[in-house]
Write a protein that holds these residues in place. Structure first.
Motif, PDB file in Angstrom:
ATOM      1  N   ARG A  39      42.954  57.805  36.742  1.00 34.76           N
ATOM      2  CA  ARG A  39      43.118  56.631  37.596  1.00 34.76           C
ATOM      3  C   ARG A  39      43.045  55.386  36.716  1.00 34.76           C
ATOM      4  O   ARG A  39      42.002  55.099  36.109  1.00 34.76           O
ATOM      5  CB  ARG A  39      42.007  56.634  38.652  1.00 34.76           C
ATOM      6  CG  ARG A  39      42.065  55.496  39.633  1.00 34.76           C
ATOM      7  CD  ARG A  39      40.795  55.530  40.483  1.00 34.76           C
ATOM      8  NE  ARG A  39      40.557  54.264  41.142  1.00 34.76           N
ATOM      9  CZ  ARG A  39      40.996  53.969  42.368  1.00 34.76           C
ATOM     10  NH1 ARG A  39      41.659  54.865  43.058  1.00 34.76           N
ATOM     11  NH2 ARG A  39      40.749  52.791  42.906  1.00 34.76           N
ATOM     12  N   THR A  41      43.292  51.315  36.210  1.00 38.57           N
ATOM     13  CA  THR A  41      43.291  49.994  36.833  1.00 38.57           C
ATOM     14  C   THR A  41      43.837  49.004  35.819  1.00 38.57           C
ATOM     15  O   THR A  41      43.390  48.971  34.666  1.00 38.57           O
ATOM     16  CB  THR A  41      41.872  49.573  37.261  1.00 38.57           C
ATOM     17  OG1 THR A  41      41.301  50.629  38.031  1.00 38.57           O
ATOM     18  CG2 THR A  41      41.923  48.320  38.114  1.00 38.57           C
ATOM     19  N   LYS A  75      35.655  46.431  34.627  1.00 39.42           N
ATOM     20  CA  LYS A  75      35.035  46.857  33.366  1.00 39.42           C
ATOM     21  C   LYS A  75      33.512  46.770  33.462  1.00 39.42           C
ATOM     22  O   LYS A  75      32.799  47.662  32.987  1.00 39.42           O
ATOM     23  CB  LYS A  75      35.542  45.982  32.213  1.00 39.42           C
ATOM     24  CG  LYS A  75      37.036  46.201  31.917  1.00 39.42           C
ATOM     25  CD  LYS A  75      37.492  45.326  30.764  1.00 39.42           C
ATOM     26  CE  LYS A  75      38.990  45.120  30.715  1.00 39.42           C
ATOM     27  NZ  LYS A  75      39.801  46.331  30.705  1.00 39.42           N
ATOM     28  N   LEU A  78      32.155  49.608  35.547  1.00 39.75           N
ATOM     29  CA  LEU A  78      32.225  50.920  34.888  1.00 39.75           C
ATOM     30  C   LEU A  78      31.438  50.971  33.585  1.00 39.75           C
ATOM     31  O   LEU A  78      31.404  51.996  32.916  1.00 39.75           O
ATOM     32  CB  LEU A  78      33.692  51.293  34.638  1.00 39.75           C
ATOM     33  CG  LEU A  78      34.517  51.525  35.919  1.00 39.75           C
ATOM     34  CD1 LEU A  78      35.976  51.772  35.579  1.00 39.75           C
ATOM     35  CD2 LEU A  78      33.953  52.697  36.728  1.00 39.75           C
ATOM     36  N   THR A  89      41.759  49.728  32.187  1.00 39.75           N
ATOM     37  CA  THR A  89      40.566  50.561  32.239  1.00 39.75           C
ATOM     38  C   THR A  89      40.875  51.773  33.120  1.00 39.75           C
ATOM     39  O   THR A  89      41.408  51.616  34.223  1.00 39.75           O
ATOM     40  CB  THR A  89      39.382  49.772  32.839  1.00 39.75           C
ATOM     41  OG1 THR A  89      39.175  48.604  32.042  1.00 39.75           O
ATOM     42  CG2 THR A  89      38.116  50.605  32.860  1.00 39.75           C
ATOM     43  N   GLU A  91      39.755  55.870  34.612  1.00 37.72           N
ATOM     44  CA  GLU A  91      38.692  56.824  34.930  1.00 37.72           C
ATOM     45  C   GLU A  91      39.311  58.214  35.016  1.00 37.72           C
ATOM     46  O   GLU A  91      40.374  58.394  35.620  1.00 37.72           O
ATOM     47  CB  GLU A  91      38.062  56.487  36.277  1.00 37.72           C
ATOM     48  CG  GLU A  91      37.351  55.142  36.327  1.00 37.72           C
ATOM     49  CD  GLU A  91      37.293  54.605  37.748  1.00 37.72           C
ATOM     50  OE1 GLU A  91      36.375  54.978  38.484  1.00 37.72           O
ATOM     51  OE2 GLU A  91      38.202  53.832  38.116  1.00 37.72           O
ATOM     52  N   GLY A  94      35.020  61.631  35.637  1.00 35.90           N
ATOM     53  CA  GLY A  94      33.700  61.029  35.461  1.00 35.90           C
ATOM     54  C   GLY A  94      33.556  60.213  34.187  1.00 35.90           C
ATOM     55  O   GLY A  94      32.516  59.594  33.961  1.00 35.90           O
ATOM     56  N   TYR A  95      34.585  60.194  33.344  1.00 37.92           N
ATOM     57  CA  TYR A  95      34.567  59.387  32.121  1.00 37.92           C
ATOM     58  C   TYR A  95      35.362  58.098  32.331  1.00 37.92           C
ATOM     59  O   TYR A  95      36.255  58.039  33.180  1.00 37.92           O
ATOM     60  CB  TYR A  95      35.205  60.157  30.953  1.00 37.92           C
ATOM     61  CG  TYR A  95      34.359  61.272  30.393  1.00 37.92           C
ATOM     62  CD1 TYR A  95      33.222  61.004  29.627  1.00 37.92           C
ATOM     63  CD2 TYR A  95      34.704  62.599  30.611  1.00 37.92           C
ATOM     64  CE1 TYR A  95      32.457  62.030  29.102  1.00 37.92           C
ATOM     65  CE2 TYR A  95      33.944  63.642  30.091  1.00 37.92           C
ATOM     66  CZ  TYR A  95      32.820  63.349  29.330  1.00 37.92           C
ATOM     67  OH  TYR A  95      32.063  64.365  28.812  1.00 37.92           O
ATOM     68  N   VAL A  96      35.056  57.110  31.490  1.00 36.29           N
ATOM     69  CA  VAL A  96      35.811  55.866  31.460  1.00 36.29           C
ATOM     70  C   VAL A  96      36.682  55.902  30.206  1.00 36.29           C
ATOM     71  O   VAL A  96      36.225  56.323  29.137  1.00 36.29           O
ATOM     72  CB  VAL A  96      34.857  54.650  31.403  1.00 36.29           C
ATOM     73  CG1 VAL A  96      35.631  53.353  31.287  1.00 36.29           C
ATOM     74  CG2 VAL A  96      33.960  54.637  32.636  1.00 36.29           C
ATOM     75  N   GLU A  98      38.912  53.257  28.104  1.00 36.55           N
ATOM     76  CA  GLU A  98      39.250  51.833  27.984  1.00 36.55           C
ATOM     77  C   GLU A  98      40.346  51.623  26.945  1.00 36.55           C
ATOM     78  O   GLU A  98      40.192  52.034  25.786  1.00 36.55           O
ATOM     79  CB  GLU A  98      37.982  51.049  27.597  1.00 36.55           C
ATOM     80  CG  GLU A  98      38.195  49.584  27.279  1.00 36.55           C
ATOM     81  CD  GLU A  98      38.511  48.751  28.530  1.00 36.55           C
ATOM     82  OE1 GLU A  98      38.370  49.285  29.646  1.00 36.55           O
ATOM     83  OE2 GLU A  98      38.911  47.594  28.372  1.00 36.55           O
ATOM     84  N   ARG A 117      29.607  57.790  28.219  1.00 37.46           N
ATOM     85  CA  ARG A 117      30.305  57.127  29.332  1.00 37.46           C
ATOM     86  C   ARG A 117      31.810  57.293  29.169  1.00 37.46           C
ATOM     87  O   ARG A 117      32.517  57.455  30.151  1.00 37.46           O
ATOM     88  CB  ARG A 117      29.925  55.659  29.368  1.00 37.46           C
ATOM     89  CG  ARG A 117      30.613  54.890  30.477  1.00 37.46           C
ATOM     90  CD  ARG A 117      29.700  53.858  31.074  1.00 37.46           C
ATOM     91  NE  ARG A 117      28.545  54.458  31.690  1.00 37.46           N
ATOM     92  CZ  ARG A 117      27.327  53.883  31.755  1.00 37.46           C
ATOM     93  NH1 ARG A 117      27.145  52.704  31.246  1.00 37.46           N
ATOM     94  NH2 ARG A 117      26.334  54.497  32.336  1.00 37.46           N
ATOM     95  N   GLY A 118      32.303  57.248  27.937  1.00 40.57           N
ATOM     96  CA  GLY A 118      33.735  57.411  27.782  1.00 40.57           C
ATOM     97  C   GLY A 118      34.247  57.029  26.416  1.00 40.57           C
ATOM     98  O   GLY A 118      33.483  56.953  25.449  1.00 40.57           O
TER      99      GLY A 118
END
Ligand code: CU
Length: 163
Positions: A39, A41, A75, A78, A89, A91, A94-96, A98, A117-118
Motif C-alpha cells: 500500500r 501513499t 510518515k 508510521l 511511504t 506499508e 506490517g513493515y514500512v 520509505e 519497523r521497515g
C-alpha cells in the motif's frame, strides 16, 4: 495381501484419492500467491512515485496506491525518522517502506522478517527504481533497516542492481 480389493475397499480407496486430490488443488493457489499487497501513499503529482509503483508491479507485487496531500503526517504516524524521509511511504506485511527501495530488497525483507519497523532509501538517489534519469550515471545508495533498536545498512545498490 495380493487378493483383489473388495468393492467397499475400492470405494474407500478411490474416495481417499479424490479427497487428497481436492485438498492439493485447494492448497495450490494459496501457496502460489502469498505476496502481500503493498500500500503506497504518495502525492498525486509525484512522477517518480508512480515510477516506483510501476517498478513494484513489474516485479510482481500487487500495489494499492493512495494519494495524500499530507505525506508528513503519514510518515510521522508510521514512525519514519525525518533523516530517512523520501517522497512516498509504503506499508507491506506490517513493515514500512520509505522511498525508492528496490523490489528485491522488499522481497528479502519479507523472507527474512527482521525485527524492525521497515526499510528506507532516504532522499531520491538518481537511478533508484522510479528515479531513472536518461543519460545520468546511477548513484550508489544504501537501503537502511530502521526500527526501535536502531538503524543498519540492509543492502547497497547502484541503480537497480545490488552491489
Ligand atoms: Cu521519488
Amino acid at each position: 495381501m495380493d487378493r483383489p480389493l473388495l468393492g467397499s475397499e475400492f470405494v474407500t480407496l478411490t474416495r481417499r484419492l479424490v479427497l487428497s486430490g481436492v485438498a492439493a488443488l485447494a492448497a495450490a493457489p494459496a501457496a502460489a500467491g502469498t505476496r502481500p499487497t503493498v500500500r503506497v501513499t504518495k502525492d498525486p503529482h509525484c512522477g517518480c512515485c508512480n515510477g516506483w509503483v510501476d517498478h513494484l508491479r513489474a516485479a510482481g507485487f500487487d500495489v494499492e496506491a493512495v494519494d495524500s496531500a499530507d505525506l508528513n503526517r503519514v510518515k510521522a504516524r508510521l514512525g519514519v525518522p525525518q533523516a530517512l524521509a523520501s517522497c512516498h511511504t509504503a506499508e507491506v506485511a506490517g513493515y514500512v517502506v520509505e522511498g525508492h527501495v528496490p523490489a528485491g530488497a522488499i522481497e528479502r525483507l519479507l523472507a527474512e522478517k527482521p525485527a524492525a519497523r521497515g526499510l528506507a532509501v532516504p532522499g531520491m538517489p538518481i537511478g533508484s527504481p522510479g528515479m531513472e534519469v536518461e543519460g545520468a550515471e546511477p548513484d550508489t545508495y544504501e537501503v537502511i533497516l530502521f526500527g526501535p533498536s536502531g538503524r543498519s545498512v540492509f543492502a547497497r545498490y547502484r541503480g537497480a542492481a545490488p552491489v
